[in-house]
Design a protein around this motif. Structure first.
Motif, PDB file in Angstrom:
ATOM      1  N   ARG A 186       0.847  -1.199   0.000  1.00 57.74           N
ATOM      2  CA  ARG A 186       0.000   0.000   0.000  1.00 57.74           C
ATOM      3  C   ARG A 186       0.880   1.245   0.000  1.00 57.74           C
ATOM      4  NH1 ARG A 186      -2.594  -0.656   4.570  1.00 57.74           N
ATOM      5  NH2 ARG A 186      -4.296  -1.888   3.742  1.00 57.74           N
ATOM      6  N   GLU A 187       1.916   1.191   0.836  1.00 59.56           N
ATOM      7  CA  GLU A 187       2.814   2.325   0.950  1.00 59.56           C
ATOM      8  C   GLU A 187       3.531   2.590  -0.378  1.00 59.56           C
ATOM      9  OE1 GLU A 187       4.959   2.119   4.705  1.00 59.56           O
ATOM     10  OE2 GLU A 187       6.583   3.223   3.738  1.00 59.56           O
ATOM     11  N   ALA A 188       4.035   1.504  -0.971  1.00 56.99           N
ATOM     12  CA  ALA A 188       4.758   1.641  -2.239  1.00 56.99           C
ATOM     13  C   ALA A 188       3.831   2.167  -3.329  1.00 56.99           C
ATOM     14  CB  ALA A 188       5.346   0.289  -2.647  1.00 56.99           C
ATOM     15  N   ALA A 189       2.608   1.647  -3.371  1.00 59.92           N
ATOM     16  CA  ALA A 189       1.664   2.062  -4.401  1.00 59.92           C
ATOM     17  C   ALA A 189       1.309   3.537  -4.245  1.00 59.92           C
ATOM     18  CB  ALA A 189       0.399   1.202  -4.328  1.00 59.92           C
ATOM     19  N   LEU A 190       1.113   3.982  -2.996  1.00 55.65           N
ATOM     20  CA  LEU A 190       0.737   5.378  -2.768  1.00 55.65           C
ATOM     21  C   LEU A 190       1.897   6.324  -3.091  1.00 55.65           C
ATOM     22  CD1 LEU A 190      -1.452   5.008   0.447  1.00 55.65           C
ATOM     23  CD2 LEU A 190      -2.231   5.600  -1.854  1.00 55.65           C
ATOM     24  N   LYS A 191       3.099   5.871  -2.826  1.00 58.92           N
ATOM     25  CA  LYS A 191       4.277   6.683  -3.191  1.00 58.92           C
ATOM     26  C   LYS A 191       4.356   6.825  -4.711  1.00 58.92           C
ATOM     27  CE  LYS A 191       7.723   6.488   0.452  1.00 58.92           C
ATOM     28  NZ  LYS A 191       7.724   5.380   1.409  1.00 58.92           N
ATOM     29  N   ALA A 192       4.167   5.689  -5.422  1.00 63.88           N
ATOM     30  CA  ALA A 192       4.219   5.698  -6.882  1.00 63.88           C
ATOM     31  C   ALA A 192       3.103   6.575  -7.439  1.00 63.88           C
ATOM     32  CB  ALA A 192       4.106   4.273  -7.420  1.00 63.88           C
ATOM     33  N   GLN A 193       1.920   6.443  -6.859  1.00 67.90           N
ATOM     34  CA  GLN A 193       0.778   7.252  -7.291  1.00 67.90           C
ATOM     35  C   GLN A 193       1.094   8.745  -7.145  1.00 67.90           C
ATOM     36  OE1 GLN A 193      -2.456   7.896  -4.620  1.00 67.90           O
ATOM     37  NE2 GLN A 193      -3.975   7.195  -6.121  1.00 67.90           N
ATOM     38  N   TYR A 194       1.691   9.077  -6.031  1.00 61.93           N
ATOM     39  CA  TYR A 194       2.042  10.466  -5.758  1.00 61.93           C
ATOM     40  C   TYR A 194       3.024  10.998  -6.806  1.00 61.93           C
ATOM     41  CZ  TYR A 194       4.506  14.382  -3.614  1.00 61.93           C
ATOM     42  OH  TYR A 194       5.088  15.593  -3.388  1.00 61.93           O
ATOM     43  N   LEU A 195       4.045  10.193  -7.117  1.00 63.70           N
ATOM     44  CA  LEU A 195       5.048  10.628  -8.093  1.00 63.70           C
ATOM     45  C   LEU A 195       4.444  10.773  -9.487  1.00 63.70           C
ATOM     46  CD1 LEU A 195       8.043   8.509  -6.788  1.00 63.70           C
ATOM     47  CD2 LEU A 195       7.742  10.997  -6.603  1.00 63.70           C
ATOM     48  N   LEU A 196       3.523   9.879  -9.827  1.00 63.63           N
ATOM     49  CA  LEU A 196       2.857   9.979 -11.126  1.00 63.63           C
ATOM     50  C   LEU A 196       1.999  11.239 -11.201  1.00 63.63           C
ATOM     51  CD1 LEU A 196       1.967   6.201 -11.538  1.00 63.63           C
ATOM     52  CD2 LEU A 196       3.633   7.502 -12.901  1.00 63.63           C
ATOM     53  N   HIS A 197       1.365  11.578 -10.087  1.00 63.49           N
ATOM     54  CA  HIS A 197       0.613  12.830 -10.004  1.00 63.49           C
ATOM     55  C   HIS A 197       1.523  14.023 -10.260  1.00 63.49           C
ATOM     56  CE1 HIS A 197      -3.516  12.153  -8.926  1.00 63.49           C
ATOM     57  NE2 HIS A 197      -3.199  11.268  -7.996  1.00 63.49           N
ATOM     58  N   GLN A 198       2.712  13.935  -9.684  1.00 63.08           N
ATOM     59  CA  GLN A 198       3.661  15.033  -9.859  1.00 63.08           C
ATOM     60  C   GLN A 198       4.055  15.180 -11.319  1.00 63.08           C
ATOM     61  OE1 GLN A 198       4.265  17.132  -7.211  1.00 63.08           O
ATOM     62  NE2 GLN A 198       2.686  15.725  -6.461  1.00 63.08           N
ATOM     63  N   LEU A 199       4.251  14.034 -12.005  1.00 62.34           N
ATOM     64  CA  LEU A 199       4.580  14.082 -13.429  1.00 62.34           C
ATOM     65  C   LEU A 199       3.461  14.775 -14.198  1.00 62.34           C
ATOM     66  CD1 LEU A 199       6.117  10.567 -14.192  1.00 62.34           C
ATOM     67  CD2 LEU A 199       7.297  12.775 -14.070  1.00 62.34           C
ATOM     68  N   ASP A 200       2.226  14.437 -13.838  1.00 65.36           N
ATOM     69  CA  ASP A 200       1.056  15.027 -14.457  1.00 65.36           C
ATOM     70  C   ASP A 200       1.081  16.546 -14.253  1.00 65.36           C
ATOM     71  OD1 ASP A 200      -1.276  14.933 -15.883  1.00 65.36           O
ATOM     72  OD2 ASP A 200      -2.539  14.613 -14.105  1.00 65.36           O
ATOM     73  N   ARG A 201       1.369  16.939 -13.018  1.00 66.69           N
ATOM     74  CA  ARG A 201       1.378  18.372 -12.701  1.00 66.69           C
ATOM     75  C   ARG A 201       2.484  19.117 -13.448  1.00 66.69           C
ATOM     76  NH1 ARG A 201       1.872  19.419  -6.621  1.00 66.69           N
ATOM     77  NH2 ARG A 201       1.655  21.573  -7.345  1.00 66.69           N
ATOM     78  N   LEU A 202       3.566  18.379 -13.734  1.00 63.28           N
ATOM     79  CA  LEU A 202       4.678  19.000 -14.451  1.00 63.28           C
ATOM     80  C   LEU A 202       4.398  19.127 -15.956  1.00 63.28           C
ATOM     81  CD1 LEU A 202       7.625  17.208 -12.620  1.00 63.28           C
ATOM     82  CD2 LEU A 202       7.071  19.658 -12.488  1.00 63.28           C
ATOM     83  N   GLY A 203       3.227  18.645 -16.374  1.00 63.48           N
ATOM     84  CA  GLY A 203       2.821  18.827 -17.763  1.00 63.48           C
ATOM     85  C   GLY A 203       3.285  17.759 -18.716  1.00 63.48           C
ATOM     86  N   VAL A 204       3.616  16.585 -18.199  1.00 63.34           N
ATOM     87  CA  VAL A 204       4.080  15.488 -19.050  1.00 63.34           C
ATOM     88  C   VAL A 204       3.038  15.134 -20.110  1.00 63.34           C
ATOM     89  CG1 VAL A 204       4.689  13.028 -19.037  1.00 63.34           C
ATOM     90  CG2 VAL A 204       5.604  14.554 -17.300  1.00 63.34           C
ATOM     91  N   LYS A 205       1.780  15.305 -19.721  1.00 60.09           N
ATOM     92  CA  LYS A 205       0.672  14.955 -20.601  1.00 60.09           C
ATOM     93  C   LYS A 205       0.720  15.742 -21.929  1.00 60.09           C
ATOM     94  CE  LYS A 205      -4.048  13.508 -19.745  1.00 60.09           C
ATOM     95  NZ  LYS A 205      -5.259  13.739 -18.980  1.00 60.09           N
ATOM     96  N   ASN A 206       1.286  16.966 -21.847  1.00 62.50           N
ATOM     97  CA  ASN A 206       1.339  17.813 -23.041  1.00 62.50           C
ATOM     98  C   ASN A 206       2.327  17.312 -24.088  1.00 62.50           C
ATOM     99  OD1 ASN A 206      -0.460  19.382 -21.634  1.00 62.50           O
ATOM    100  ND2 ASN A 206       1.160  20.704 -20.781  1.00 62.50           N
ATOM    101  N   ASN A 207       3.182  16.404 -23.676  1.00 62.26           N
ATOM    102  CA  ASN A 207       4.110  15.797 -24.620  1.00 62.26           C
ATOM    103  C   ASN A 207       3.435  14.590 -25.272  1.00 62.26           C
ATOM    104  OD1 ASN A 207       6.094  14.001 -25.704  1.00 62.26           O
ATOM    105  ND2 ASN A 207       7.673  15.098 -24.527  1.00 62.26           N
ATOM    106  N   PRO A 208       3.260  14.627 -26.611  1.00 59.25           N
ATOM    107  CA  PRO A 208       2.511  13.548 -27.280  1.00 59.25           C
ATOM    108  C   PRO A 208       3.116  12.161 -27.039  1.00 59.25           C
ATOM    109  CG  PRO A 208       3.584  15.007 -28.894  1.00 59.25           C
ATOM    110  CD  PRO A 208       3.738  15.656 -27.554  1.00 59.25           C
ATOM    111  N   ASN A 209       4.420  12.077 -26.784  1.00 56.59           N
ATOM    112  CA  ASN A 209       5.048  10.770 -26.530  1.00 56.59           C
ATOM    113  C   ASN A 209       4.572  10.160 -25.221  1.00 56.59           C
ATOM    114  OD1 ASN A 209       6.640  10.786 -28.853  1.00 56.59           O
ATOM    115  ND2 ASN A 209       8.146  12.099 -27.846  1.00 56.59           N
ATOM    116  N   TYR A 210       4.334  11.009 -24.252  1.00 52.81           N
ATOM    117  CA  TYR A 210       3.973  10.514 -22.918  1.00 52.81           C
ATOM    118  C   TYR A 210       2.473  10.409 -22.713  1.00 52.81           C
ATOM    119  CZ  TYR A 210       8.866  11.500 -21.830  1.00 52.81           C
ATOM    120  OH  TYR A 210      10.227  11.520 -21.816  1.00 52.81           O
TER     121      TYR A 210
END
Ligand SMILES: [Zn+2]
Ligand SMILES: [Zn+2]
Length: 251
Positions: A186-210
């Motif tokens: 649970r801890e590992a999953a929530l940490k990973a989820q958090y980091l993925l959220h951060q990637l989203d916030r950094l605008g990774v989605k705007n890159n067509p590759n990602y």
């Protein structure tokens, strides 16, 4: 009242155990050639280990007074030890990052105690322990409610089995390593989820590759979890820190 034989207080010659022991009879045979001698005074045969001779030496060697004083001192020491031993002490310290729970395995099925992270709990007893008495406890990382009984508790949630018996003086620390594998996932999953959220916030989605990857991440199903779970995984404080930093920069 002082005994004229062993010089101890509390009894007289007539009720003196040391005097009685000195008048015992040793029945161990001494064989000399064809003749067998039986029944003589205790202590006649050097080192004889018969019951009468043992008792004689216990109360009379080197002198009745010294032997009886030693016995009395020993009795007092044993009494003190017994007073100490019949009130065992067990302290359980929770060094995991979540509450843990103690259940009794035995006579009091409704005993449950929760211990918050970084605190300890001392098991208290109302009645003294008998010498052969033992209490068994199960420490779990899952709250089974008040009326849990032993067979309801799943092995994966058992952190430690604790026994308290006559004479126990112990402190047990439950560490994070003991906490369940499920909690770690649970801890590992929530940490990973958090980091993925951060990637989203950094605008990774705007890159067509990602973008397709981020879409797939959106589809990951997480089982229910609480704010507390997030805190345990260290991600709530992560958010808090970022928020605070932004606040300082803005002011
Ligand atoms: Zn005596
Ligand atoms: Zn003997």
């Amino acid at each position: 009242m002082r005994c004229g034989y062993c010089k101890q207080e509390g009894h007289n010659r007539r009720s003196c155990a040391a005097l009685a022991a000195s008048e015992g009879v040793c029945g161990c045979p001494i064989v000399t050639g064809d003749s067998v001698r039986l029944f003589r005074g205790v202590g006649t045969i050097e080192g004889c280990e018969c019951k009468s001779c043992d008792l004689f030496r216990l109360y009379n060697v080197p002198t009745p007074e010294i032997a009886c004083q030693i016995l009395k001192d020993k009795e007092i020491a044993e009494k003190l030890a017994h007073e100490e031993n019949k009130w065992p002490e067990m302290i359980i310290i929770n060094k995991t990052r979540a509450p843990i729970f103690i259940y009794v395995n035995g006579a009091e099925p409704e005993f449950k105690q929760s211990i918050e992270a970084d605190t300890g709990f001392k098991i208290k007893y109302v009645n003294p322990f008998e010498e052969d008495e033992i209490s068994n406890y199960i420490v779990t990382d899952h709250d089974y409610g008040l009326k849990a009984i032993f067979r309801d508790i799943e092995p994966k949630h058992i952190l430690k089995l604790v026994s308290v018996e006559y004479g126990t003086k112990e402190e047990i620390t439950i560490t994070q390593e003991a906490s369940s594998v499920e909690d770690k996932w649970r801890e590992a999953a929530l940490k990973a989820q958090y980091l993925l959220h951060q990637l989203d916030r950094l605008g990774v989605k705007n890159n067509p590759n990602y973008e397709p990857i981020m879409d797939m991440i959106q589809d990951i199903q997480y089982p229910p979890y609480s704010e507390q779970d997030k805190e345990r995984a260290g991600v709530t404080s992560g958010f808090t820190n970022i928020h605070e930093t932004t606040g300082i920069n803005e002011s």
